[in-house]
Motif scaffolding. Structure first.
Motif, mmCIF file in Angstrom:
data_model
loop_
_atom_site.group_PDB
_atom_site.id
_atom_site.type_symbol
_atom_site.label_atom_id
_atom_site.label_comp_id
_atom_site.label_asym_id
_atom_site.label_seq_id
_atom_site.Cartn_x
_atom_site.Cartn_y
_atom_site.Cartn_z
ATOM 1 N N ILE A 14 116.238 96.945 109.579
ATOM 2 C CA ILE A 14 114.607 96.646 109.850
ATOM 3 C C ILE A 14 114.306 95.002 110.337
ATOM 4 N N VAL A 15 115.117 94.287 109.786
ATOM 5 C CA VAL A 15 115.001 92.907 110.260
ATOM 6 C C VAL A 15 115.221 92.489 111.913
ATOM 7 N N ALA A 16 116.098 93.365 112.381
ATOM 8 C CA ALA A 16 116.414 93.246 113.715
ATOM 9 C C ALA A 16 115.209 93.686 114.381
ATOM 10 N N ALA A 17 114.366 94.661 114.044
ATOM 11 C CA ALA A 17 113.247 95.101 114.759
ATOM 12 C C ALA A 17 111.988 94.244 114.462
ATOM 13 N N CYS A 18 112.066 93.201 113.633
ATOM 14 C CA CYS A 18 110.671 92.601 113.585
ATOM 15 C C CYS A 18 110.432 91.904 114.710
ATOM 16 N N SER A 19 109.310 91.806 115.026
ATOM 17 C CA SER A 19 108.611 91.225 116.008
ATOM 18 C C SER A 19 108.487 89.582 115.974
ATOM 19 N N ASN A 20 108.472 89.046 114.900
ATOM 20 C CA ASN A 20 108.637 87.741 114.521
ATOM 21 C C ASN A 20 109.811 87.048 114.551
ATOM 22 N N SER A 21 110.309 86.382 115.337
ATOM 23 C CA SER A 21 111.426 85.717 115.466
ATOM 24 C C SER A 21 111.806 84.616 114.541
ATOM 25 N N MET A 22 110.824 83.870 114.140
ATOM 26 C CA MET A 22 110.842 83.017 112.831
ATOM 27 C C MET A 22 111.213 83.486 111.639
ATOM 28 N N LEU A 23 110.571 84.760 111.144
ATOM 29 C CA LEU A 23 110.975 85.504 110.043
ATOM 30 C C LEU A 23 111.963 86.269 110.327
ATOM 31 N N ARG A 24 112.612 86.561 111.508
ATOM 32 C CA ARG A 24 114.049 86.908 111.501
ATOM 33 C C ARG A 24 114.979 85.650 111.232
ATOM 34 N N ASP A 25 114.707 84.389 111.518
ATOM 35 C CA ASP A 25 115.735 83.576 111.414
ATOM 36 C C ASP A 25 115.634 82.907 110.007
ATOM 37 N N LEU A 26 114.326 83.050 109.455
ATOM 38 C CA LEU A 26 114.269 82.552 107.811
ATOM 39 C C LEU A 26 115.032 83.683 107.112
ATOM 40 N N TYR A 27 115.020 84.987 107.306
ATOM 41 C CA TYR A 27 115.815 86.040 106.797
ATOM 42 C C TYR A 27 117.195 85.371 106.847
ATOM 43 N N THR B 161 118.632 82.576 107.024
ATOM 44 C CA THR B 161 118.972 81.633 106.206
ATOM 45 C C THR B 161 119.097 81.619 104.845
ATOM 46 N N VAL B 162 118.507 82.823 104.376
ATOM 47 C CA VAL B 162 118.367 83.316 102.751
ATOM 48 C C VAL B 162 119.323 84.610 102.714
ATOM 49 N N ARG B 163 120.004 84.999 103.561
ATOM 50 C CA ARG B 163 120.882 86.068 103.617
ATOM 51 C C ARG B 163 121.826 86.143 102.433
ATOM 52 N N ASP B 164 122.410 85.121 102.031
ATOM 53 C CA ASP B 164 123.667 85.146 101.160
ATOM 54 C C ASP B 164 122.807 85.359 99.667
ATOM 55 N N GLN B 165 121.596 84.549 99.610
ATOM 56 C CA GLN B 165 121.100 84.733 98.327
ATOM 57 C C GLN B 165 120.634 86.231 97.978
ATOM 58 N N ILE B 166 119.959 86.781 99.161
ATOM 59 C CA ILE B 166 119.475 88.120 99.312
ATOM 60 C C ILE B 166 120.505 88.955 98.888
ATOM 61 N N THR B 167 121.690 89.035 99.656
ATOM 62 C CA THR B 167 123.010 89.681 99.255
ATOM 63 C C THR B 167 123.200 89.540 97.874
ATOM 64 N N GLU B 168 123.125 88.364 97.244
ATOM 65 C CA GLU B 168 123.425 88.480 95.685
ATOM 66 C C GLU B 168 122.644 89.431 94.931
ATOM 67 N N THR B 169 121.265 89.187 95.582
ATOM 68 C CA THR B 169 120.442 89.925 94.587
ATOM 69 C C THR B 169 120.552 91.557 94.867
ATOM 70 N N GLN B 170 121.339 91.831 95.830
ATOM 71 C CA GLN B 170 121.643 93.284 95.880
ATOM 72 C C GLN B 170 122.743 93.605 95.248
#
Length: 229
Positions: A152-165, A167-176
């Motif tokens: 879903i992130v890869a399909a997002c039209s906003n490149s800044m939001l993709r980049d923000l995701y 930067t916090v991917r490790d923390q997001i992974t931990e919540t999963q």
């Protein structure tokens, strides 16, 4: 001897297999980090990362002054989550709250941009998530979950939001990973159903519904972890 290029996730998978096949028995103290690092042909830093993953998933537990042990039953230890490993920077509540905002908007902005192959990838990831849970392959279960969200992130039209995701991917992974030890089968069935509701909204190009379905999914995951995001 294992391939020296193995990543921590691959090492974690190998150790999970040793627990599942009984090579490492419930309650058994695992070998020292030095011994294990030599066995897998990886650095101690890579091994530590693998062990942190397994501890978050509830497969092993470190006891101060005693060492690291396989949990009772050799499977996830229900009712006990590992400490939040990013507590020095951001609380787990902050990460879930960020997910609520970030992934909600990312999902809305992915509407109308997902190709048929991406929908197939999301469906496949959801099916694998379900199968891996049934097999108690917890590492692969979380990997499939991450693939679903990453598509879903890869399909997002906003490149800044993709980049923000990113930067916090490790923390997001931990919540999963972190709620896994206290996730019962019914909650996992609900989570898989939530994935399918998100896909349905995306197929219908309903951005508002897609946002709400993703936010509901994140909130429910937070509740599983004992939080109200």
């Amino acid at each position: 001897m294992f391939n020296r290029t193995l990543l921590p996730q691959s090492v974690a998978r190998e150790i999970q297999g040793m627990i599942q096949d009984g090579t490492l028995k419930p309650g058994e103290k695992i070998p020292s980090q030095r011994e294990f690092a030599q066995k897998f042909g990886v650095s101690r830093a890579s091994l530590r990362e693998a062990l942190l993953t397994l501890e978050t998933l509830g497969l092993i537990k470190t006891e101060a002054g005693r060492g690291t042990f396989v949990t009772a039953g050799g499977t996830k230890s229900e009712g006990d989550m590992a400490p939040w490993r990013y507590s020095e920077t951001h609380s787990v509540f902050d990460v879930f709250q960020t997910r609520l905002i970030l992934e909600g908007e990312i999902t809305a902005l992915a509407c109308g941009r997902l190709a048929a192959t991406q929908f197939e990838a999301m469906e496949d990831a959801t099916n694998r998530m379900e199968k891996c849970w049934a097999d108690q392959d917890l590492i692969a279960n979380v990997e499939a979950d991450l693939e679903f969200h990453g598509t879903i992130v890869a399909a997002c039209s906003n490149s800044m939001l993709r980049d923000l995701y990113k930067t916090v991917r490790d923390q997001i992974t931990e919540t999963q990973r972190q709620p896994i030890p206290i996730t019962d089968p019914e909650r996992m069935r609900e989570s898989i159903g939530e994935h399918r509701k998100i896909m349905a909204a995306l197929r219908d190009n309903d951005a508002d519904r897609a946002r709400k379905e993703m936010q509901a999914h994140v909130r429910n995951t937070a509740r599983c972890a004992g939080l109200q995001a």
